[in-house]
Design an enzyme around this catalytic site. Structure first.
Site, PDB file in Angstrom:
ATOM      1  N   SER A 149      -3.145 -12.619 -14.751  1.00  0.00           N
ATOM      2  CA  SER A 149      -3.376 -14.058 -14.840  1.00  0.00           C
ATOM      3  C   SER A 149      -3.069 -14.731 -13.504  1.00  0.00           C
ATOM      4  O   SER A 149      -3.705 -14.442 -12.504  1.00  0.00           O
ATOM      5  CB  SER A 149      -2.562 -14.646 -15.995  1.00  0.00           C
ATOM      6  OG  SER A 149      -2.964 -15.954 -16.309  1.00  0.00           O
ATOM      7  N   ASP A 225      -9.803 -13.703 -25.017  1.00  0.00           N
ATOM      8  CA  ASP A 225      -8.796 -14.457 -24.262  1.00  0.00           C
ATOM      9  C   ASP A 225      -9.112 -15.952 -24.384  1.00  0.00           C
ATOM     10  O   ASP A 225     -10.201 -16.394 -24.025  1.00  0.00           O
ATOM     11  CB  ASP A 225      -8.861 -14.014 -22.801  1.00  0.00           C
ATOM     12  CG  ASP A 225      -7.727 -14.539 -21.946  1.00  0.00           C
ATOM     13  OD1 ASP A 225      -7.331 -15.698 -22.132  1.00  0.00           O
ATOM     14  OD2 ASP A 225      -7.269 -13.777 -21.072  1.00  0.00           O
ATOM     15  N   HIS A 258      -4.943 -12.522 -24.152  1.00  0.00           N
ATOM     16  CA  HIS A 258      -4.306 -12.702 -22.848  1.00  0.00           C
ATOM     17  C   HIS A 258      -2.898 -12.101 -22.795  1.00  0.00           C
ATOM     18  O   HIS A 258      -2.217 -12.223 -21.792  1.00  0.00           O
ATOM     19  CB  HIS A 258      -4.223 -14.208 -22.559  1.00  0.00           C
ATOM     20  CG  HIS A 258      -4.024 -14.567 -21.109  1.00  0.00           C
ATOM     21  ND1 HIS A 258      -4.993 -14.376 -20.148  1.00  0.00           N
ATOM     22  CD2 HIS A 258      -2.961 -15.132 -20.460  1.00  0.00           C
ATOM     23  CE1 HIS A 258      -4.544 -14.799 -18.979  1.00  0.00           C
ATOM     24  NE2 HIS A 258      -3.320 -15.250 -19.137  1.00  0.00           N
TER      25      HIS A 258
END
Length: 280
Positions: A149, A225, A258
């Site tokens: 991320s 996600d 995620h």
């Protein structure tokens, strides 16, 4: 430089350690973890850096990343730094996506962030020098980098800016273009200022557009996600590498989100991919 050992645990034949030191880059104490696989006396092992995402510390991947078996198998050291400076006197923000835990791996130029938020210098210069001085087993001529991320953004940008240092670059669910997403807009405006020309060195797509080249990139992205469409936009990276000669493997993983459930599912793949490129 000196480090304080906070903990060590044996795992998969190696040692998982957590350490603290006083950082000159951030002006704070910084904590990081290092997994060193079992090795012959006098051996030198390659290094894989893992940069964590928003709200995380070194502990998230250390506790949930499930990398140690693969690192032990391939003889790769894994280093997990923190995401930002912390502590009394370090400025913060009410939002989870800015301030402590959200340093975006930049060297901030705007007050009040510029005093402590120097994560680019910390990751690119200070911590590698500390590792070289304190861990004789680490072969600093063989380094690779990955992240998740915000840390995927960090891995891509740091790797693209330092192609002679890192033999390979990968990422999980990376923010590929802070210039084109709300997280990046907020972070880079706050840390760097409103002039977007100064943002380009912190944007993987812009770096590639401006001439940065590496042999290959590996990116895993879950198609479930919840940040995919608004924040992550992997299609921008796919477009940026067109015609550059960069071999991008972009794997859209069906049903994955995620979280570290996703990351841990593909961590061994990434360790093996880097290990192949880290061979002497």
């Amino acid at each position: 430089m000196t480090i304080e050992t906070l903990s060590t645990n044996k795992s998969h034949g190696g040692v998982q350690g957590v350490y603290r030191h006083a950082s000159s880059a951030t002006g704070t104490d910084m904590v990081f973890s290092v997994f060193v696989p079992d090795h012959a006396e006098g051996a030198k092992l390659p290094v894989l850096w893992y940069l964590s995402g928003l709200t995380c510390t070194h502990a998230n991947v250390t506790e949930k990343g499930e990398y140690r078996q693969a690192c032990a198998e391939h003889g790769v050291i894994l280093i997990a730094p923190d995401t930002s400076p912390r502590g009394e006197g370090v400025p913060n923000d009410d939002g989870y996506d800015f301030g402590q835990g959200a340093g975006f791996y930049v060297d901030a130029t705007q007050a009040p962030w510029s005093q402590h938020f120097q994560m680019r210098s910390y990751i690119e210069s200070e911590l590698p020098a500390l590792i070289a001085a304190e861990f004789a087993v680490a072969d600093m001529s063989r380094q690779s980098i990955t992240g998740h991320s915000m840390g995927g953004h960090g891995a891509l940008t740091i790797g693209l800016r330092n192609p002679d240092r890192f033999r390979s670059i990968s990422a999980f669910s990376p923010i590929v273009s802070p210039l084109n997403c709300p997280w990046g807009e907020k972070a880079l405006t706050g840390y760097i200022g409103a002039d977007k020309a100064g943002w380009r060195e912190y944007d993987a797509c812009a770096l590639i557009e401006d001439g940065a080249r590496v042999p290959a990139l590996l990116v895993d992205q879950g198609d479930a996600d919840n940040f995919l469409t608004e924040q992550l936009k992997p299609e921008l990276l796919a477009k940026a590498v067109e015609g550059t000669g960069i071999d991008l493997t972009l794997r859209m993983q069906p049903g994955y989100d995620h979280s570290y459930y996703f990351i841990s599912s593909f961590m061994a793949d990434h360790v093996a991919w880097h290990a192949e490129r880290l061979k002497a």
